[in-house]
Every structure is written in C-alpha cells, then in structure tokens.
Design a protein around this motif. Structure first.
Motif, PDB file in Angstrom:
ATOM      1  N   ALA A 274       0.831  -1.204   0.000  1.00 34.05           N
ATOM      2  CA  ALA A 274       0.000   0.000   0.000  1.00 34.05           C
ATOM      3  C   ALA A 274       0.863   1.250   0.000  1.00 34.05           C
ATOM      4  N   LEU A 275       1.977   1.207   0.734  1.00 38.58           N
ATOM      5  CA  LEU A 275       2.892   2.348   0.781  1.00 38.58           C
ATOM      6  C   LEU A 275       3.541   2.577  -0.578  1.00 38.58           C
ATOM      7  N   ILE A 276       3.944   1.507  -1.226  1.00 42.65           N
ATOM      8  CA  ILE A 276       4.543   1.612  -2.562  1.00 42.65           C
ATOM      9  C   ILE A 276       3.535   2.174  -3.565  1.00 42.65           C
ATOM     10  N   SER A 277       2.297   1.700  -3.489  1.00 42.77           N
ATOM     11  CA  SER A 277       1.256   2.202  -4.395  1.00 42.77           C
ATOM     12  C   SER A 277       1.008   3.689  -4.176  1.00 42.77           C
ATOM     13  N   SER A 278       0.986   4.121  -2.917  1.00 43.45           N
ATOM     14  CA  SER A 278       0.778   5.537  -2.621  1.00 43.45           C
ATOM     15  C   SER A 278       1.916   6.379  -3.158  1.00 43.45           C
ATOM     16  N   ALA A 279       3.144   5.901  -3.015  1.00 41.82           N
ATOM     17  CA  ALA A 279       4.294   6.644  -3.523  1.00 41.82           C
ATOM     18  C   ALA A 279       4.227   6.775  -5.049  1.00 41.82           C
ATOM     19  N   ARG A 280       3.793   5.727  -5.725  1.00 44.99           N
ATOM     20  CA  ARG A 280       3.739   5.760  -7.194  1.00 44.99           C
ATOM     21  C   ARG A 280       2.654   6.691  -7.722  1.00 44.99           C
ATOM     22  N   ARG A 281       1.642   6.965  -6.883  1.00 47.58           N
ATOM     23  CA  ARG A 281       0.625   7.924  -7.344  1.00 47.58           C
ATOM     24  C   ARG A 281       0.897   9.343  -6.832  1.00 47.58           C
ATOM     25  N   GLY A 282       2.126   9.590  -6.343  1.00 51.76           N
ATOM     26  CA  GLY A 282       2.550  10.949  -6.050  1.00 51.76           C
ATOM     27  C   GLY A 282       2.571  11.350  -4.590  1.00 51.76           C
ATOM     28  N   VAL A 283       2.243  10.438  -3.668  1.00 59.01           N
ATOM     29  CA  VAL A 283       2.303  10.757  -2.245  1.00 59.01           C
ATOM     30  C   VAL A 283       3.757  10.706  -1.795  1.00 59.01           C
ATOM     31  N   TYR A 284       4.196  11.761  -1.104  1.00 57.16           N
ATOM     32  CA  TYR A 284       5.591  11.814  -0.653  1.00 57.16           C
ATOM     33  C   TYR A 284       5.729  10.964   0.608  1.00 57.16           C
ATOM     34  N   CYS A 285       6.564   9.926   0.565  1.00 61.16           N
ATOM     35  CA  CYS A 285       6.684   8.967   1.666  1.00 61.16           C
ATOM     36  C   CYS A 285       8.111   8.949   2.216  1.00 61.16           C
ATOM     37  N   ARG A 286       8.212   8.982   3.543  1.00 65.50           N
ATOM     38  CA  ARG A 286       9.494   8.844   4.236  1.00 65.50           C
ATOM     39  C   ARG A 286       9.372   7.725   5.257  1.00 65.50           C
ATOM     40  N   LEU A 287      10.407   6.893   5.324  1.00 63.11           N
ATOM     41  CA  LEU A 287      10.405   5.754   6.242  1.00 63.11           C
ATOM     42  C   LEU A 287      11.728   5.723   6.993  1.00 63.11           C
ATOM     43  N   LEU A 288      11.653   5.833   8.324  1.00 61.63           N
ATOM     44  CA  LEU A 288      12.832   5.829   9.186  1.00 61.63           C
ATOM     45  C   LEU A 288      12.755   4.597  10.078  1.00 61.63           C
TER      46      LEU A 288
ATOM     47  N   THR B  92       1.971  18.383  15.741  1.00 63.72           N
ATOM     48  CA  THR B  92       2.930  18.401  16.847  1.00 63.72           C
ATOM     49  C   THR B  92       3.849  17.194  16.759  1.00 63.72           C
ATOM     50  N   MET B  93       3.273  16.030  16.493  1.00 58.60           N
ATOM     51  CA  MET B  93       4.089  14.839  16.311  1.00 58.60           C
ATOM     52  C   MET B  93       4.959  14.957  15.064  1.00 58.60           C
ATOM     53  N   GLY B  94       4.475  15.698  14.085  1.00 58.79           N
ATOM     54  CA  GLY B  94       5.275  15.941  12.890  1.00 58.79           C
ATOM     55  C   GLY B  94       6.544  16.710  13.194  1.00 58.79           C
ATOM     56  N   ALA B  95       6.490  17.602  14.183  1.00 61.28           N
ATOM     57  CA  ALA B  95       7.697  18.330  14.591  1.00 61.28           C
ATOM     58  C   ALA B  95       8.715  17.382  15.193  1.00 61.28           C
ATOM     59  N   ILE B  96       8.240  16.390  15.952  1.00 56.63           N
ATOM     60  CA  ILE B  96       9.138  15.389  16.529  1.00 56.63           C
ATOM     61  C   ILE B  96       9.762  14.546  15.417  1.00 56.63           C
ATOM     62  N   TYR B  97       8.946  14.144  14.442  1.00 55.63           N
ATOM     63  CA  TYR B  97       9.469  13.372  13.314  1.00 55.63           C
ATOM     64  C   TYR B  97      10.506  14.190  12.542  1.00 55.63           C
ATOM     65  N   SER B  98      10.230  15.463  12.350  1.00 58.75           N
ATOM     66  CA  SER B  98      11.181  16.319  11.640  1.00 58.75           C
ATOM     67  C   SER B  98      12.514  16.357  12.359  1.00 58.75           C
ATOM     68  N   SER B  99      12.463  16.390  13.693  1.00 57.61           N
ATOM     69  CA  SER B  99      13.699  16.389  14.481  1.00 57.61           C
ATOM     70  C   SER B  99      14.461  15.086  14.296  1.00 57.61           C
ATOM     71  N   ASP B 100      13.754  13.963  14.363  1.00 60.23           N
ATOM     72  CA  ASP B 100      14.411  12.664  14.179  1.00 60.23           C
ATOM     73  C   ASP B 100      15.040  12.563  12.792  1.00 60.23           C
ATOM     74  N   TRP B 101      14.318  13.035  11.792  1.00 56.55           N
ATOM     75  CA  TRP B 101      14.816  12.954  10.416  1.00 56.55           C
ATOM     76  C   TRP B 101      16.077  13.799  10.242  1.00 56.55           C
ATOM     77  N   GLU B 102      16.077  14.988  10.822  1.00 53.73           N
ATOM     78  CA  GLU B 102      17.255  15.858  10.691  1.00 53.73           C
ATOM     79  C   GLU B 102      18.447  15.297  11.450  1.00 53.73           C
ATOM     80  N   ILE B 103      18.224  14.756  12.657  1.00 52.62           N
ATOM     81  CA  ILE B 103      19.320  14.176  13.426  1.00 52.62           C
ATOM     82  C   ILE B 103      19.970  13.031  12.657  1.00 52.62           C
ATOM     83  N   GLU B 104      19.159  12.245  11.976  1.00 55.70           N
ATOM     84  CA  GLU B 104      19.686  11.073  11.277  1.00 55.70           C
ATOM     85  C   GLU B 104      20.268  11.411   9.919  1.00 55.70           C
ATOM     86  N   THR B 105      19.636  12.297   9.164  1.00 55.43           N
ATOM     87  CA  THR B 105      20.049  12.548   7.783  1.00 55.43           C
ATOM     88  C   THR B 105      20.728  13.891   7.561  1.00 55.43           C
TER      89      THR B 105
END
Length: 486
Positions: free
Chosen positions: A164-178, A271-284
């Motif tokens: 389902a995640l792959i299908s969503s990405a192929r129809r233009g949904v921006y997906c990030r997986l950590l 609000t949880m998106g801000a936490i995810y943004s922090s995790d993504w920046e720390i890692e990448t």
C-alpha cells in the motif's frame, strides 16, 4: 635486553593503571546515579580489559559527532516552532484536571508545549485491526506519509502495508520511512528496501550498527519510537512495531505479542510531525519544516474531542523528561494506579515512588508478561518484586502471550500510552514517545483494556514468593547487578 623488558613491563603496568584511573575519574565526574556508577566501577575492577571496552562502547551516551551536532541545534528550532504555535488562537485547553495539572505544567515548562485540544482519538487493542486501519489510511493518503519504527518485520499484513505504501508513492504521495538499524535488521536484508526506494520512498536506516562504529557511537542507543503521520492530520503511535504477530518471533514459544495503539485525527498530528522532523534531521542532516496546523479548522471544538499531550525523549530532546513525567504521574495518584509494561526494571526513584504510592493508600497494580523475550530482563525484574510486594503493590503476570503494551492509568482520569518501557533504556537512553490524555471517558476505556489483561493474568502471592528456592534468589541478585545497564 633484560632492561628493555623490564622497562616495557613497567610501562604496561603504568599504562594499565593510568587507563583504569582515567576511566574511574570519568565515571565519577559524570553525574550519574550511584547504583549505575558503582556497577561500572565493579565491572571495570573485576574484569579490567572487558570492563574498559564495555564502558567505552556502552557506558556513555555517544550519539556520534555529526548526529550530536544536529541534535544540539534541532531542539532550539523546535522550541521556537512550539512557541509560534501559541500564536494560533486557543490551541490549549483552558484547564486540566487536578490530577493532570502537575504533569501538564512540567511539560509546558520543559518542552515549551502542553496539551493540544481538538483531537479525535481511538484506542486500538488488536494488532490485526491496527494494521487494517493503517492500510486503509495509507491507501487514502493524498499528500504525505511519514513513518518511524523500531522493528519492521516482513510477513503477513506487514507486507500488505508495504504494498500500500509503494502504491501511494507511485501515485505521487511523498513517503518517508525511518527504521532502526538493529531492530529492523531482517527488513534491510530483504528486497523491500530496494522496492520501496525504486517507487520513490525515502528509506533511511537509523543509527546503523557495525564494528567500525563501535568506538564512535553507542551501539545500544536505539530509535525506539513507533509513529505514523498521514497528510499532517492523522497520526498513530503506541507500543506496536510494524509486524504481524502471527509471523513475529514464533520460535520463542511465548505466544503472540499483545500491543496497544492510538489513532488520532487533529492538530496533534502536526505536533508529532515536529518530533518526526527532528528525528529525520538528526539522522540525515536534512531539515523538514513541520507543517503548521490551519487555525481556521484545526482547533474548532468538536464532539468528543480530546486534549492530548505528546512527550518525546532522546538525545537532543529535554533531558530526563520521560523519567520526570512518570514520577510526576505516580506521585499524582490518589486512588488507583495501574501500570502495564513488558520490561520492569525501574530506577530507584521510580521504584520508591511506586512503593510510596501504595503506602499512601493508592491501589497499585503492575501487569507484566509471565514470559518475555529477554532472559536478562526477566530475571533482573524479579529482583524488584519483594520490595514492591512488601509495599502492597499487586503484581500480575499476563499469560495470554507477550504483553507488550506500555500504559499507565491514574484514577481512571489520566492516561499514558506509548513506547516507553519501565526500564533504564527507555527512561534514560532511547528515542521514545508517549501520549498523555486527560479525560475520564478515555481513562474508562483504557481501564477496561487493563482489566482484561488482569483477567488473563496470575497474581503473585506474597507467601509463595518468599518461599521460592535459593537458586532463583541468587540468579535474581546476579542479574539485578546489571539492572542499571539494561
């Protein structure tokens, strides 16, 4: 030649004791708990070489140079984002219950944000229904999907979600997986990462594990969060890894894992998106600016809306906040306190707080699995039973599988659910997340779930416990010795 060997021997002896003295001073200078410091000193003195290697690899919170620099700059940016959130009209509730006020004040002062109102909240007690709901939401996503998990184990419904995640990405949904490197090691050995990347999904292996990194970063520091964010409006979190219990750790013969998740709709997702943004920046190192909620629609009063507080911990986040939050919750209890956790290795402060609550007349119950997947933790946790039982705490051992749910309920009013185990790793080390809900109706729902756990559990009898064999007591004390490190 004899002089050379003598000189080398003295140099080796001097170097050995200099290294021992240096590590000792480093342990003493670091402001850590006395039991933890004493444990490390004993390990180093009893097993010098192995002890020094163990301390250099596991003794301190080494995030790695690059990640540490990112972590130091991430939270100040998030604090500014949280402060700007306050400019949105009425994001916070006008008042909290008497039980919840100390915790909400603590988090407002320490992380710059308190509970956010205007959310719809659903408690999911079945892994099957959680995965079905996730698949439906992923298939309906229109803009973005972000996920972070400790474990992704291919098989069963986990593969359906991946498709389902792959299908969503192929129809233009921006997906990030950590995904955590150690927890999801099986996933990264399959074809799924390449399939996902070929579909346009950003797949990142968090905190990679290798021998080359062992002296540059602490290897047992893990990304332990479980979060899903969809279209900046739907969010999931709780104790469940991205696994189908029917295919996960079946060789352990302890039954399927039992988890608890929350599905939310509303501004808490941003609000949880801000936490995810922090995790993504720390890692990448890549900065993802969290999306601000639309003040025209997000904070409108709705029927059965919930105020939710998010607490996040880990390197770069307010230090010790999860530990402080749980202590605050335990001390706030007046009538009843129920705790469910798969791993019970509390800090001394938390152990004493739970015992004091019982001595104060609070009806305290702790539900743990009768069998779990860690032999070390199983025996170490038993070392705490005597003190808890003597204080009047009721300890239930769940027999319906591996109870992996992490929850705390105070007076059927204040609820905590999330990824936090009551062990040293969750309290002090890993990246964790917990939800706080100040609502009696939700508390009643959680109480029914916990009562169902208790109905499938065996109560430990104090009289039987004190009569256990001496070899078991010896094992408990032996493994208790390592409890500050587990």
């Amino acid at each position: 030649m004899a002089t050379f060997y003598t000189t080398m021997s003295w140099l080796l002896v001097f170097g050995y004791w200099f290294l021992i003295a240096g590590i000792t001073c480093r342990i003493l200078i670091k402001r850590r708990s006395v039991p933890s410091a004493m444990t490390w000193l004993l390990i180093i003195y009893v097993l010098p070489l192995l002890g020094i290697i163990a301390y250099l690899t596991l003794g301190e919170l080494h995030l790695g140079k690059c990640r540490a620099q990112r972590a130091r700059r991430v939270w100040p940016c998030m604090a500014i984002w949280f402060k700007n959130l306050q400019s949105i009209q009425n994001p916070y509730p006008t008042q909290n219950s008497e039980i919840a006020q100390p915790l909400f004040h603590l988090c407002a002062n320490r992380q710059g944000i308190s509970g956010i109102k205007g959310n719809q909240l659903e408690l999911l007690t079945s892994s099957y229904h959680t995965l079905r709901a996730l698949i439906r939401d992923v298939e309906k996503a229109s803009h973005n999907i972000e996920m972070v998990f400790y474990i992704w184990k291919p098989g069963g419904q986990a593969d359906e979600l991946a498709e389902a995640l792959i299908s969503s990405a192929r129809r233009g949904v921006y997906c990030r997986l950590l995904l955590d490197s150690a927890g999801s090691v099986e996933f990264f050995r399959t074809v799924w990462p390449n399939r996902m990347r070929n579909a346009g999904i950003d797949v990142v292996e968090a905190l990679p594990v290798s021998l080359l990194r062992i002296f540059f970063r602490r290897m047992d520091l893990r990304q332990h969060r479980k979060m899903v964010l969809i279209d900046n409006h739907i969010a999931y979190t709780g104790s469940m890894n991205l696994v189908d219990p029917r295919f996960f750790k079946q060789n352990t013969k302890i039954g399927q894992w039992i988890d608890l998740m929350a599905r939310m709709e509303g501004p808490i997702a941003t609000t949880m998106g801000a936490i995810y943004s922090s995790d993504w920046e720390i890692e990448t190192g890549q900065r993802i600016l969290p999306v601000k909620p639309d003040k025209k629609v997000m904070f409108l009063e709705k029927k059965n809306d919930r105020t939710i507080l998010v607490i996040a911990s880990g390197p770069g986040f307010p230090e010790n906040i999860i530990h402080q939050a749980i202590l605050t919750v335990v001390f706030s209890a007046r009538k009843k306190l129920i705790i469910t956790t798969p791993y019970l290795i509390p800090s001394d402060d938390l152990l004493h707080a739970i015992c004091i609550a019982s001595y104060r007349g609070v009806d305290v119950s702790i539900v743990i699995p009768r069998h779990n997947d860690s032999l070390l933790v199983r025996w170490a946790s038993r070392a705490f039973f005597s003190e808890l039982l003597e204080a009047g705490v009721k300890i239930y051992q769940f027999e319906g599988g591996l109870l992996h749910s992490k929850s705390i309920l105070v007076d059927e009013q204040l609820s905590l659910i999330g990824t936090v185990n009551l062990d040293m790793r969750s309290l002090w080390l890993n990246f964790e997340i917990s939800l706080v809900i100040d609502n009696h109706q939700f508390g009643s729902d959680l109480a029914r779930v916990q009562e169902n756990y208790i109905a499938k559990s065996r109560l430990i009898d104090m009289n039987c416990w004190v009569q256990r064999s001496y070899w078991k007591r010896i094992l408990e004390r032996l493994f208790y010795f390592f409890s500050p490190l587990l």
